[in-house]
Design a protein around this motif. Structure first.
Motif, PDB file in Angstrom:
ATOM      1  N   SER B  13    -111.074  23.247  33.232  1.00  0.00           N
ATOM      2  CA  SER B  13    -110.472  22.679  33.719  1.00  0.00           C
ATOM      3  C   SER B  13    -110.912  22.782  35.291  1.00  0.00           C
ATOM      4  CB  SER B  13    -108.629  23.059  33.053  1.00  0.00           C
ATOM      5  OG  SER B  13    -108.360  22.258  31.964  1.00  0.00           O
ATOM      6  N   ALA B  14    -110.565  24.251  35.285  1.00  0.00           N
ATOM      7  CA  ALA B  14    -111.380  24.560  36.598  1.00  0.00           C
ATOM      8  C   ALA B  14    -112.124  23.223  37.017  1.00  0.00           C
ATOM      9  CB  ALA B  14    -111.458  25.566  37.227  1.00  0.00           C
ATOM     10  N   THR B  15    -113.389  23.895  36.024  1.00  0.00           N
ATOM     11  CA  THR B  15    -114.786  23.426  36.786  1.00  0.00           C
ATOM     12  C   THR B  15    -114.306  22.090  37.063  1.00  0.00           C
ATOM     13  OG1 THR B  15    -115.988  24.781  34.871  1.00  0.00           O
ATOM     14  CG2 THR B  15    -116.850  22.953  35.413  1.00  0.00           C
ATOM     15  N   GLU B  16    -113.409  21.066  35.881  1.00  0.00           N
ATOM     16  CA  GLU B  16    -113.107  19.307  36.263  1.00  0.00           C
ATOM     17  C   GLU B  16    -113.018  19.057  37.829  1.00  0.00           C
ATOM     18  OE1 GLU B  16    -112.149  16.903  32.679  1.00  0.00           O
ATOM     19  OE2 GLU B  16    -110.693  16.710  34.167  1.00  0.00           O
ATOM     20  N   GLU B  17    -111.843  20.144  37.444  1.00  0.00           N
ATOM     21  CA  GLU B  17    -110.849  19.925  39.051  1.00  0.00           C
ATOM     22  C   GLU B  17    -112.587  20.422  40.633  1.00  0.00           C
ATOM     23  OE1 GLU B  17    -108.020  22.766  39.969  1.00  0.00           O
ATOM     24  OE2 GLU B  17    -107.977  22.808  41.667  1.00  0.00           O
ATOM     25  N   VAL B  18    -113.099  21.085  40.695  1.00  0.00           N
ATOM     26  CA  VAL B  18    -113.986  21.166  41.526  1.00  0.00           C
ATOM     27  C   VAL B  18    -114.875  20.712  41.350  1.00  0.00           C
ATOM     28  CG1 VAL B  18    -115.941  22.679  42.144  1.00  0.00           C
ATOM     29  CG2 VAL B  18    -113.929  23.873  40.836  1.00  0.00           C
ATOM     30  N   LEU B  19    -115.360  19.628  40.253  1.00  0.00           N
ATOM     31  CA  LEU B  19    -116.175  18.632  40.144  1.00  0.00           C
ATOM     32  C   LEU B  19    -115.732  17.611  41.375  1.00  0.00           C
ATOM     33  CD1 LEU B  19    -118.051  18.941  36.788  1.00  0.00           C
ATOM     34  CD2 LEU B  19    -119.398  18.737  38.796  1.00  0.00           C
ATOM     35  N   ARG B  20    -114.224  17.149  40.772  1.00  0.00           N
ATOM     36  CA  ARG B  20    -113.529  16.202  41.371  1.00  0.00           C
ATOM     37  C   ARG B  20    -113.274  16.565  42.972  1.00  0.00           C
ATOM     38  NH1 ARG B  20    -109.907  13.101  38.905  1.00  0.00           N
ATOM     39  NH2 ARG B  20    -110.236  14.885  37.588  1.00  0.00           N
ATOM     40  N   ARG B  21    -113.497  17.323  43.220  1.00  0.00           N
ATOM     41  CA  ARG B  21    -113.503  18.328  44.940  1.00  0.00           C
ATOM     42  C   ARG B  21    -115.168  17.658  45.568  1.00  0.00           C
ATOM     43  NH1 ARG B  21    -108.477  20.994  45.054  1.00  0.00           N
ATOM     44  NH2 ARG B  21    -109.483  23.671  45.079  1.00  0.00           N
ATOM     45  N   HIS B  22    -116.134  18.434  44.984  1.00  0.00           N
ATOM     46  CA  HIS B  22    -117.251  18.186  45.996  1.00  0.00           C
ATOM     47  C   HIS B  22    -118.705  18.121  45.256  1.00  0.00           C
ATOM     48  CE1 HIS B  22    -115.008  21.960  47.755  1.00  0.00           C
ATOM     49  NE2 HIS B  22    -115.268  23.375  46.579  1.00  0.00           N
ATOM     50  N   GLY B  23    -118.115  17.494  44.121  1.00  0.00           N
ATOM     51  CA  GLY B  23    -119.339  15.739  43.191  1.00  0.00           C
ATOM     52  C   GLY B  23    -119.961  17.259  42.683  1.00  0.00           C
ATOM     53  N   PRO B  24    -121.036  16.801  41.772  1.00  0.00           N
ATOM     54  CA  PRO B  24    -121.652  17.284  41.102  1.00  0.00           C
ATOM     55  C   PRO B  24    -123.163  18.542  41.471  1.00  0.00           C
ATOM     56  CG  PRO B  24    -122.525  15.301  41.079  1.00  0.00           C
ATOM     57  CD  PRO B  24    -121.133  15.686  41.825  1.00  0.00           C
ATOM     58  N   ASP B  25    -123.603  18.132  42.969  1.00  0.00           N
ATOM     59  CA  ASP B  25    -124.463  18.494  43.337  1.00  0.00           C
ATOM     60  C   ASP B  25    -123.794  19.707  44.387  1.00  0.00           C
ATOM     61  OD1 ASP B  25    -126.071  16.625  42.821  1.00  0.00           O
ATOM     62  OD2 ASP B  25    -125.782  15.899  45.398  1.00  0.00           O
ATOM     63  N   LYS B  26    -122.694  19.697  44.492  1.00  0.00           N
ATOM     64  CA  LYS B  26    -121.898  20.990  45.607  1.00  0.00           C
ATOM     65  C   LYS B  26    -121.495  21.794  44.637  1.00  0.00           C
ATOM     66  CE  LYS B  26    -123.466  19.051  49.805  1.00  0.00           C
ATOM     67  NZ  LYS B  26    -123.070  18.889  51.020  1.00  0.00           N
ATOM     68  N   THR B  27    -121.391  22.023  43.328  1.00  0.00           N
ATOM     69  CA  THR B  27    -119.977  22.597  42.120  1.00  0.00           C
ATOM     70  C   THR B  27    -120.861  23.398  41.981  1.00  0.00           C
ATOM     71  OG1 THR B  27    -118.505  20.853  41.472  1.00  0.00           O
ATOM     72  CG2 THR B  27    -118.767  22.528  39.625  1.00  0.00           C
ATOM     73  N   VAL B  29    -121.321  27.820  40.556  1.00  0.00           N
ATOM     74  CA  VAL B  29    -120.106  28.678  39.543  1.00  0.00           C
ATOM     75  C   VAL B  29    -119.493  29.616  39.942  1.00  0.00           C
ATOM     76  CG1 VAL B  29    -120.120  31.115  37.830  1.00  0.00           C
ATOM     77  CG2 VAL B  29    -121.858  28.544  37.332  1.00  0.00           C
ATOM     78  N   LEU B  30    -119.528  29.974  40.992  1.00  0.00           N
ATOM     79  CA  LEU B  30    -118.771  30.704  42.427  1.00  0.00           C
ATOM     80  C   LEU B  30    -117.703  30.053  42.603  1.00  0.00           C
ATOM     81  CD1 LEU B  30    -120.557  33.543  41.980  1.00  0.00           C
ATOM     82  CD2 LEU B  30    -120.525  32.589  45.071  1.00  0.00           C
ATOM     83  N   ASP B  31    -117.790  28.598  43.109  1.00  0.00           N
ATOM     84  CA  ASP B  31    -116.784  28.208  43.083  1.00  0.00           C
ATOM     85  C   ASP B  31    -115.331  27.831  41.961  1.00  0.00           C
ATOM     86  OD1 ASP B  31    -117.370  26.809  45.948  1.00  0.00           O
ATOM     87  OD2 ASP B  31    -118.459  25.559  44.777  1.00  0.00           O
ATOM     88  N   VAL B  32    -116.212  28.092  40.866  1.00  0.00           N
ATOM     89  CA  VAL B  32    -115.425  27.256  39.826  1.00  0.00           C
ATOM     90  C   VAL B  32    -114.436  29.290  39.321  1.00  0.00           C
ATOM     91  CG1 VAL B  32    -115.257  27.668  37.180  1.00  0.00           C
ATOM     92  CG2 VAL B  32    -116.869  26.363  38.740  1.00  0.00           C
ATOM     93  N   ALA B  33    -115.129  30.167  39.649  1.00  0.00           N
ATOM     94  CA  ALA B  33    -114.258  31.436  40.117  1.00  0.00           C
ATOM     95  C   ALA B  33    -113.387  31.406  40.811  1.00  0.00           C
ATOM     96  CB  ALA B  33    -115.629  32.679  39.851  1.00  0.00           C
TER      97      ALA B  33
END
Lengths: 195, 195
Positions: B13-27, B29-33
């Motif tokens: 879920s957190a990954t989905e949120e980061v992907l939604r915000r930053h897009g696939p290129d700028k996502t 694992v550090l962001d997710v954490a």
DNA sequence: AAACTGACAAAAATTGAAATCTGTCATCCC
DNA sequence: GGGATGACAGATTTCAATTTTTGTCAGTTT
């Protein structure tokens, strides 16, 4: 220094050669001028911009494609169904062969076609007109069910996108493709046949 | 520091949120954490790699898509023709709405789907099975012409690629799309109908 | 002992200075 | 005069140095 005077056609050919060798990203006007043995200023005498030059290339390429297609279908004494099948089959095999023989060149022309979408649209309009002519014929003869030939032609082109639209080129390598195309053609021919 | 123990579902879920915000290129694992308030090492306790994490995201997304589609078609007492039309229409409008409402998110999931093609293939196989079930039913009842249901189902999916395959998403914005889809559906239904 | 942390090496992405390219045009050549 | 040239400004691309990220794991926390 060149013996012959430089003309647009020669420049387009040289551009095609450079594109073939270096691909769309690394093709520069300077490269084209170098191949021709002239300064890049001379290229700009015939084309207002690099984009216009690239557009001329894709236009000529699609012209050739159209010519090849016309030749493949220029066959007399076929029923409308047979002609439609021949046209669709020719469209597919022509594209499949190009994509298979030289994938990089095919990718290059895909880039140019996307870049100059109005040229591609004109090409699509041309294909549509060819299909439409057959459909009108088929309706007139009573082989095809009555209906708006424009709408039917578009539906036929749309229904076969998977087999001729370059966006699907990667899928064409799959071995089942020809059989799948055949199944779709059969479905379409059944769908337009008069009852 | 977190109160609850970390689980795979929460990470996805957190990954989905980061992907939604930053897009696939700028996502990353550090962001997710960071979103979860844990170290990136904790994420690697649940997923062996970034790729596996992204795959879990696209898998869950396609599961939801399948669920939505099933809900849209879960309607009793329709003829096979009507059910087939309903399924295809639902497939199209669902994708069109997603692509239209949030084009960037749609583009993101397109990237993930391409990246993890085996997951997409499974999704396609599922769609194919749904179409096939309707086709088998239609043949059994005598509404559809006899034939191999597997081949027919594939032909139907192929013939409608233009309207559901994300590679064509850019074309969906064109106003004539719905009418063109309707024409192709009509062509298909005519094509499979028993004579 | 189960879950988490953070230091670390290798890989990948970002940055910014230098090199190259695009498009113009004053000038040159036949 | 018609055609070609090459110097030039601004835009774009390249490339190497630097930073960030990925994935591991020995050690810490609860």
């Amino acid at each position: 220094m060149r013996a012959e005077p430089l003309d647009a056609e020669t420049i387009v050919s040289a551009t095609e050669e450079v594109l073939r060798r270096h691909g769309p990203d690394k093709t520069t006007v300077l490269d084209v001028a170098r191949v021709l043995g002239v300064s890049h200023g001379s290229v700009y005498r015939h084309f207002p911009s690099k984009a216009a030059l690239r557009e001329a290339v894709i236009r000529r390429w699609l012209d050739r494609v159209r010519e090849e297609l016309a030749a493949a279908v220029r066959d007399p004494g076929l029923t409308p169904s047979e002609r439609l099948r021949a046209l669709l089959t020719a469209m597919f095999t022509q594209k499949w062969a190009k994509a298979d023989n030289d994938p990089e060149l095919f990718a290059t022309f895909r880039v140019l076609a996307t870049e100059h979408s109005s040229v591609s649209s004109a090409h699509v309009a041309d294909l549509l007109a060819q299909i439409r002519a057959i459909v009108e014929d088929g309706i007139a003869v009573g082989d095809f069910a009555p209906g708006d030939p424009e709408v039917t032609a578009r539906a036929i082109l749309d229904a076969t996108s998977r087999f001729h639209n370059p966006a699907h080129a990667a899928e064409w390598r799959s071995p089942g493709t020809a059989a799948e195309a055949e199944a779709v053609i059969a479905l379409i021919l059944n769908g337009i046949r008069a009852r």
